[in-house]
Scaffold this motif. Sequence first.
Motif, mmCIF file in Angstrom:
data_model
loop_
_atom_site.group_PDB
_atom_site.id
_atom_site.type_symbol
_atom_site.label_atom_id
_atom_site.label_comp_id
_atom_site.label_asym_id
_atom_site.label_seq_id
_atom_site.Cartn_x
_atom_site.Cartn_y
_atom_site.Cartn_z
ATOM 1 N N PHE A 177 6.288 -13.341 6.763
ATOM 2 C CA PHE A 177 6.751 -11.963 6.934
ATOM 3 C C PHE A 177 6.763 -11.168 5.636
ATOM 4 C CE2 PHE A 177 10.965 -11.926 5.072
ATOM 5 C CZ PHE A 177 11.375 -13.255 5.117
ATOM 6 N N THR A 178 6.770 -9.875 5.817
ATOM 7 C CA THR A 178 6.891 -8.920 4.721
ATOM 8 C C THR A 178 8.011 -7.954 5.092
ATOM 9 O OG1 THR A 178 4.530 -8.982 4.231
ATOM 10 C CG2 THR A 178 5.709 -7.033 3.520
ATOM 11 N N ASN A 179 8.868 -7.660 4.153
ATOM 12 C CA ASN A 179 9.909 -6.663 4.407
ATOM 13 C C ASN A 179 9.475 -5.303 3.883
ATOM 14 O OD1 ASN A 179 11.934 -8.157 5.665
ATOM 15 N ND2 ASN A 179 12.673 -8.966 3.717
ATOM 16 N N LYS A 180 9.723 -4.284 4.652
ATOM 17 C CA LYS A 180 9.402 -2.931 4.231
ATOM 18 C C LYS A 180 10.567 -2.028 4.590
ATOM 19 C CE LYS A 180 6.042 -1.076 3.328
ATOM 20 N NZ LYS A 180 5.622 -0.574 2.012
ATOM 21 N N ASP A 211 1.489 -2.128 3.504
ATOM 22 C CA ASP A 211 2.326 -2.584 2.396
ATOM 23 C C ASP A 211 1.781 -2.154 1.036
ATOM 24 O OD1 ASP A 211 4.400 -3.918 1.124
ATOM 25 O OD2 ASP A 211 3.250 -5.765 0.952
ATOM 26 N N THR A 212 0.476 -2.260 0.857
ATOM 27 C CA THR A 212 -0.081 -2.028 -0.479
ATOM 28 C C THR A 212 -1.048 -0.848 -0.539
ATOM 29 O OG1 THR A 212 -2.051 -3.396 -0.134
ATOM 30 C CG2 THR A 212 -0.059 -4.549 -0.840
ATOM 31 N N VAL A 261 7.253 -12.485 1.754
ATOM 32 C CA VAL A 261 7.485 -11.570 0.650
ATOM 33 C C VAL A 261 8.579 -10.598 1.037
ATOM 34 C CG1 VAL A 261 5.297 -11.692 -0.532
ATOM 35 C CG2 VAL A 261 5.486 -10.320 1.501
ATOM 36 N N ASP A 262 9.375 -10.288 0.080
ATOM 37 C CA ASP A 262 10.471 -9.381 0.349
ATOM 38 C C ASP A 262 10.171 -8.102 -0.411
ATOM 39 O OD1 ASP A 262 12.768 -8.229 1.035
ATOM 40 O OD2 ASP A 262 14.073 -9.564 -0.114
ATOM 41 N N GLY A 263 9.598 -7.173 0.277
ATOM 42 C CA GLY A 263 9.076 -5.985 -0.402
ATOM 43 C C GLY A 263 10.151 -5.048 -0.868
ATOM 44 N N THR A 320 6.199 4.165 -3.554
ATOM 45 C CA THR A 320 6.369 3.555 -4.860
ATOM 46 C C THR A 320 5.631 2.237 -4.826
ATOM 47 O OG1 THR A 320 8.408 2.593 -4.065
ATOM 48 C CG2 THR A 320 8.593 4.607 -5.343
ATOM 49 N N PRO A 321 5.189 1.743 -5.985
ATOM 50 C CA PRO A 321 4.373 0.545 -5.965
ATOM 51 C C PRO A 321 5.119 -0.664 -5.433
ATOM 52 C CG PRO A 321 4.840 1.240 -8.207
ATOM 53 C CD PRO A 321 5.438 2.246 -7.312
ATOM 54 N N SER A 322 4.365 -1.610 -4.909
ATOM 55 C CA SER A 322 4.982 -2.773 -4.286
ATOM 56 C C SER A 322 4.860 -4.010 -5.148
ATOM 57 C CB SER A 322 4.291 -3.040 -2.956
ATOM 58 O OG SER A 322 4.749 -4.265 -2.458
ATOM 59 N N PRO A 323 5.913 -4.797 -5.253
ATOM 60 C CA PRO A 323 5.819 -6.068 -5.939
ATOM 61 C C PRO A 323 5.407 -7.168 -4.978
ATOM 62 C CG PRO A 323 8.053 -5.721 -5.311
ATOM 63 C CD PRO A 323 7.259 -4.545 -4.784
ATOM 64 N N THR A 324 5.219 -6.822 -3.736
ATOM 65 C CA THR A 324 4.904 -7.864 -2.778
ATOM 66 C C THR A 324 3.466 -8.305 -2.953
ATOM 67 O OG1 THR A 324 4.147 -6.342 -1.119
ATOM 68 C CG2 THR A 324 6.469 -6.901 -1.085
#
Length: 266
Positions: free
Chosen positions: A104-107, A87-88, A19-21, A35-39
Amino acid sequence: MVNGMATGESSMDDEVFEVDGCRNLEVDGGHQRTTPSPTGYRDYKPPDEVLRLCETDHLDDTEYLVHKTILLGDSGVGKTSLLVKFDTGRFQSGNFSATVGIGFTNKVVNVDQTRVKLQIWDTAGQERFRSVTHAYYRDAHALLLLYDVTNKTSFDNIRAWLGEIREYAQDDVVIMLLGNKADAGVERAVRREEGERLAREYNVAFMETSAKSGQNVDLAFLAIARELKYRQSGQKDENRFNVQEYIHEKLTQHDSKPQQCPPCNT
Ligand SMILES: Nc1nc2c(ncn2[C@@H]2O[C@H](COP(=O)(O)OP(=O)(O)OP(=O)(O)O)[C@@H](O)[C@H]2O)c(=O)[nH]1
């Protein structure tokens, strides 16, 4: 809890937790704004306003400092939970589904007006995935190594994890040892002092965290982001940012804050 499996450096199944946050967590003088996450996972569809936010918030990778951080540790210590909490902001208890492979997740976090992009890799703790995850160590800038304070074996295995890190990661990788599930009461099997002692022995940063309560979750990732940013800026040794001192300062500030009493109307 990662879905899917990556079998090598260049092949990643599209089911992988990739996911690319666009969620930004901004830190401005100690004040955090989220701010809210779309991930999220395969079927997650972010609300329209979040998608719009992502469009306007999109920056090319060249505008960030991008750092690769990997979560490591035995199966069940809480790696996925820690990342999802960061993340969330959410924690799902009693919902253990072992991670398969890696993803992976980007933050993006702001450190002193610099946008730092953390590419956070969540690995499977199970032994059978080790050869897959080893391949990812080499270009990692930071490693968050977790044990579970309610599981003594996961703590005893930290020495073996550090051995693997020495074998597969870069010599100058930033390592932080995290004793997770610090919310545990009577179930605790590893004292904080034991974690501190081990961290001192290996000269790595340390703190206890809880993906459940959120204790020190942001601090762990932000301390890593700060350390990586200062490393990249090539500060002279005498002015070098020290991640352990930074953590100590933050934890002391937190401990010395007066407890808020409920509104007193009398
Ligand atoms: N009480 C408590 N439970 C936690 C905490 N973090 C994770 N858990 C629980 O521990 C179990 C394992 O968590 P995961 O995040 O899936 O563990 P993992 O390290 O990613 O495991 P693998 O994917 O197999 O490597 C789940 O049931 C979580 O709900 C925590 O801070 N406190």
